[in-house]
Design a protein around this motif. Structure first.
Motif, PDB file in Angstrom:
ATOM      1  N   ALA A 180      45.107 -36.546 -25.128  1.00 22.79           N
ATOM      2  CA  ALA A 180      44.222 -36.914 -26.232  1.00 22.79           C
ATOM      3  C   ALA A 180      42.936 -36.090 -26.126  1.00 22.79           C
ATOM      4  O   ALA A 180      42.481 -35.791 -25.024  1.00 22.79           O
ATOM      5  N   PRO A 181      42.331 -35.746 -27.272  1.00 23.21           N
ATOM      6  CA  PRO A 181      41.096 -34.973 -27.231  1.00 23.21           C
ATOM      7  C   PRO A 181      39.869 -35.797 -26.829  1.00 23.21           C
ATOM      8  O   PRO A 181      38.911 -35.257 -26.300  1.00 23.21           O
ATOM      9  N   LEU A 182      39.908 -37.123 -27.058  1.00 21.10           N
ATOM     10  CA  LEU A 182      38.750 -37.967 -26.760  1.00 21.10           C
ATOM     11  C   LEU A 182      39.216 -39.350 -26.325  1.00 21.10           C
ATOM     12  O   LEU A 182      40.110 -39.926 -26.935  1.00 21.10           O
ATOM     13  N   PRO A 203      40.142 -42.406 -30.393  1.00 20.13           N
ATOM     14  CA  PRO A 203      39.828 -42.393 -31.827  1.00 20.13           C
ATOM     15  C   PRO A 203      40.237 -41.124 -32.567  1.00 20.13           C
ATOM     16  O   PRO A 203      40.268 -41.126 -33.800  1.00 20.13           O
ATOM     17  N   ASN A 204      40.556 -40.053 -31.848  1.00 19.28           N
ATOM     18  CA  ASN A 204      40.858 -38.767 -32.497  1.00 19.28           C
ATOM     19  C   ASN A 204      42.248 -38.253 -32.156  1.00 19.28           C
ATOM     20  O   ASN A 204      42.388 -37.127 -31.721  1.00 19.28           O
ATOM     21  N   THR A 205      43.253 -39.052 -32.310  1.00 22.12           N
ATOM     22  CA  THR A 205      44.669 -38.751 -32.055  1.00 22.12           C
ATOM     23  C   THR A 205      45.045 -38.910 -30.586  1.00 22.12           C
ATOM     24  O   THR A 205      44.184 -38.842 -29.695  1.00 22.12           O
ATOM     25  N   LEU A 206      46.339 -39.114 -30.381  1.00 19.57           N
ATOM     26  CA  LEU A 206      46.914 -39.136 -29.049  1.00 19.57           C
ATOM     27  C   LEU A 206      48.381 -38.775 -29.152  1.00 19.57           C
ATOM     28  O   LEU A 206      48.995 -38.917 -30.214  1.00 19.57           O
ATOM     29  N   HIS A 220      47.135 -41.222 -34.915  1.00 26.40           N
ATOM     30  CA  HIS A 220      45.755 -40.770 -35.113  1.00 26.40           C
ATOM     31  C   HIS A 220      44.760 -41.637 -34.365  1.00 26.40           C
ATOM     32  O   HIS A 220      43.635 -41.218 -34.123  1.00 26.40           O
ATOM     33  N   TYR A 221      45.164 -42.877 -34.004  1.00 28.71           N
ATOM     34  CA  TYR A 221      44.272 -43.785 -33.282  1.00 28.71           C
ATOM     35  C   TYR A 221      45.097 -44.640 -32.334  1.00 28.71           C
ATOM     36  O   TYR A 221      46.206 -45.073 -32.668  1.00 28.71           O
TER      37      TYR A 221
END
Length: 189
Positions: A62-64, A78-81, A100-101
């Motif tokens: 995940a990016p975040l 919150p920004n995809t996984l 996406h979440y």
């Protein structure tokens, strides 16, 4: 003697009034003082592995990631996984999840996924839905929302679903009569 008593009574009365005014607090300041401060840890470019009994079961990217440490400890993406689930015997991928979440509730070992959720297995079966729960303890996906499943030769529609995390089988709770047969070679999602 009477004159002396009146000033002392007046002084006592003024003292009580001044003390009562000094004890009045601003409600917002008192609430802010007692408000619990939320601890949030933030991490970027996450790559996390889950194993059981020494065997790798899943890899999450995940990016975040946001980790909240309050009355309900949780981790949010919150920004995809993206999650890769592995077989027991080898490190081969058996199914994958995109959303996406995502929110992992630590005390329940459950993950809530929403917004463009997609689960697919190595056979090419693909689930599309807007909300999905993954129970880590039971290793199952569930939802009570509308689902759409693409298979090699048909598309199934329904509401509600239960499936193991390998997505080899599934049960649609309320299937609709909307089944679309797709000719070979014309499948698309």
């Amino acid at each position: 003697m009477r004159q002396r008593r009146v000033p002392s009574l007046l002084a006592a009365f003024l003292t009580i009034i001044s003390l009562s005014y000094s004890c009045v607090n601003d409600v917002d300041k008192v609430n802010a003082f007692f408000e619990k401060k939320l601890g949030v840890d933030e991490a970027r470019n996450i790559e996390s592995y889950m194993s059981q009994a020494g065997k790798m079961k899943a890899k999450l990217t995940a990016p975040l990631m946001l980790r909240y440490q309050d009355t309900l400890p949780r981790v949010e993406f919150p920004n995809t996984l993206h999650v890769d689930f592995y077989t027991d015997s080898t490190h081969a991928i058996e199914s994958q999840v995109d959303a996406h979440y995502g929110k992992y509730i630590e005390t329940q070992n459950k993950v809530f996924l929403r917004d463009s959720v997609r689960v697919f297995n190595v056979q090419g079966d693909t689930l599309h839905c807007q909300e999905l729960w993954w129970d880590q303890t039971s290793g199952k996906f569930t939802t009570d929302k509308p689902v759409r499943i693409y298979r090699k030769d048909l598309i199934l529609f329904g509401e509600g679903l239960s499936a193991p995390q390998d997505f080899k089988t599934f049960e649609i709770y309320h299937p609709t009569n909307s089944i679309i047969r797709v000719p070979a070679g014309q499948f698309g999602d």
